[in-house]
Design an enzyme around this catalytic site. Structure first.
Site, PDB file in Angstrom:
ATOM      1  CG  ASP A  40      -1.883   1.069   1.341  1.00  0.00           C
ATOM      2  OD1 ASP A  40      -1.643   2.122   0.719  1.00  0.00           O
ATOM      3  OD2 ASP A  40      -2.898   0.903   2.051  1.00  0.00           O
ATOM      4  CG  HIS A  41       3.082   4.119  -3.157  1.00  0.00           C
ATOM      5  ND1 HIS A  41       4.030   4.663  -2.310  1.00  0.00           N
ATOM      6  CD2 HIS A  41       3.640   4.159  -4.392  1.00  0.00           C
ATOM      7  CE1 HIS A  41       5.091   5.034  -2.989  1.00  0.00           C
ATOM      8  NE2 HIS A  41       4.889   4.733  -4.260  1.00  0.00           N
TER       9      HIS A  41
END
Ligand code: CAO
Length: 434
Positions: free
Chosen positions: A406-407
């Protein structure tokens, strides 16, 4: 003549005396394994109770408004001739069926190949979905227009949690202008899903989606849309590890454990999560401010393929378990998953997921993050490859790995380091003791 059995309410967690809000079958109906029989409602959610076996409904033992707990009689079922027995047969012609355990809707699988996942359900704008009076009252109380809500219950019935999903989704969109329709910030102003009459083009067959597929489809679609996914790839040299694993299994040992690659992967993942704690976290919210919730426990989920769809059972406290114990627990949970016997406790609380397609094949894939986790490891089939060792090519067993992350929480450099660390552990498992 096939056996008639009494079907009872299965394990419904800590709930007692739940009202029956819908009875979905009547005498004479044939039901398939896992088909919803009735709907119960707690103060938090409505839940469909699935049939533990295929057969024909002989009689219904309750009605809408009755209150039930685990073990309450629901109905009697004439078992289909080919129905797997759901309990040791009793000598009486009518016997009790012990509880099949209800999976917790929100925690059923959220991993899949990265191809865009069509929503398994659809909304027909302006058409009122079938809903119980209490669900309609709930929607009215919260000011929700039921024609705009995706219904995930049997036969397109609207459930209480569908209303809740709709509201949560609306709140998220309020907080995140990029997701708002018609937003100047570039929202997801999507075209309606194409409604095609496929029969016009050739013969078709319609097959109902399983309950697990419906729930997981909705979870997957949400995770895919809402999480900024990135997938990094890496290869691990598992020549030594595989030789060690094969040796352990050949020795047989007094315990007779089958040491699986999955168990080694889980152990190595835990050691890597300890070195990179942000991968063992979730995004939270404290007084309206985003916070990172770092977990100091290591509950590792693994994707298990079952006839009814994917589920993710969880190995609790994997950091405190040996590889043998992890292998045994994975085997037991995978068996329970295939038998449709996983309970909520088997599937909740995961902090990281491993999805192994290695036993099946493939050279790589991009797994979808199992929210609210922030990363997932996918592995595919290992292959012997020629690897340059400085003076010549040596045959090495190479395992392809993919890490989706998850950036909002992790960045690419951390993900590359995570995979490097994991690959180094798998290449020389002694490092795990350091
Ligand atoms: N490379 C090569 N071979 C592999 C391998 C790999 N990465 N991983 C496993 N294998 C081999 C094993 O050596 C074993 O062979 P033998 O029987 O000859 O020893 C065989 O495949 C089966 O392996 P296993 O018993 O260890 O089982 P598993 O760990 O591969 O699978 C489970 C267990 C539960 C993960 C599996 O049954 C499953 O459901 N996999 C699918 C998960 C999935 O669908 N993920 C995708 C989610 S995204 O949609």
């Amino acid at each position: 003549m096939s056996e008639i059995r009494e079907i009872q309410v299965p394990d419904i967690g800590d709930f007692k005396d739940l009202p029956v809000i819908d009875v979905l079958v009547k005498p004479g109906d044939t039901v398939a394994f896992d088909e919803p029989l009735l709907t119960l409602e707690s103060d938090k959610a409505s839940m469909d109770v699935p049939s533990p076996a295929a057969g024909t409904v002989v009689a219904i033992s309750l009605k809408v408004g009755d209150r039930v707990s685990r073990g309450s009689a629901m109905l009697t079922l004439q078992m289909a001739a080919d129905s797997a027995p759901v309990a040791p047969a009793s000598s009486a012609s009518v016997s009790n069926v012990p509880a099949a355990v209800l999976p917790e809707p929100a925690t059923v699988v959220a991993v899949a190949p990265a191809a865009p996942v069509p929503a398994p359900v659809s909304i027909s704008p302006g058409v009122k979905p079938h809903a119980s009076p209490s669900v309609r009252a709930y929607a009215r109380k919260l000011g929700v227009d039921v024609t705009r809500v995706v219904a995930t219950g049997k036969g397109g019935r609207l459930l209480r949690e569908d209303i809740e999903c709709f509201i949560k989704d609306a709140l998220v969109r309020l907080d995140n202008p990029a997701l708002a329709p018609n937003s100047a910030a570039g929202g997801l102003d999507l075209l309606p899903w194409p409604n095609v009459d496929f029969a016009k083009f050739g013969t078709i067959e319609k097959v109902a989606l399983s309950r697990i597929k419906k729930i997981s489809g909705a979870n997957l679609a949400r995770n895919w849309v809402m999480i900024p996914h990135v997938t990094n790839n890496e290869e691990a040299d598992i020549t030594g590890l595989e030789a060690f694993r094969v040796q352990l299994n050949q020795e047989g040992g007094k315990d007779g454990i089958k040491y699986t690659l999955l168990a080694f992967l889980i152990k190595a993942a835990v050691a890597t999560l300890k070195a990179f704690p942000q991968f063992n976290s979730s995004l939270g919210n404290e007084d309206g401010e985003p916070v990172l919730v770092l977990k100091q426990y290591y509950h590792i989920g693994f994707a298990a393929d079952t006839p009814n769809g994917l589920v993710v059972p969880v190995i609790r406290d994997a950091d405190q378990k040996g590889i043998g114990q992890i292998a045994v627990e994975c085997g037991e949970l995978a068996r329970k998953a295939r038998d449709g016997k996983l309970g909520p406790a088997d599937m909740t609380g995961g902090t990281f997921t491993v999805s192994s397609l290695g036993g099946i094949g493939g050279t790589g894939f991009s797994p979808i993050i199992n929210a609210p986790e922030v990363a997932i490891l996918g592995v595919t089939r290992s292959q012997m490859k020629p690897v340059w060792d400085g003076s010549g090519f040596a045959p090495r067993l190479i395992l392809p790995m993919a890490l989706s992350w998850d950036h909002r929480v992790v960045d690419g450099a951390a993900a590359a380091r995570f995979l490097q660390h994991l690959a180094a552990l798998l290449a020389d498992f002694r490092r795990i003791t350091l």
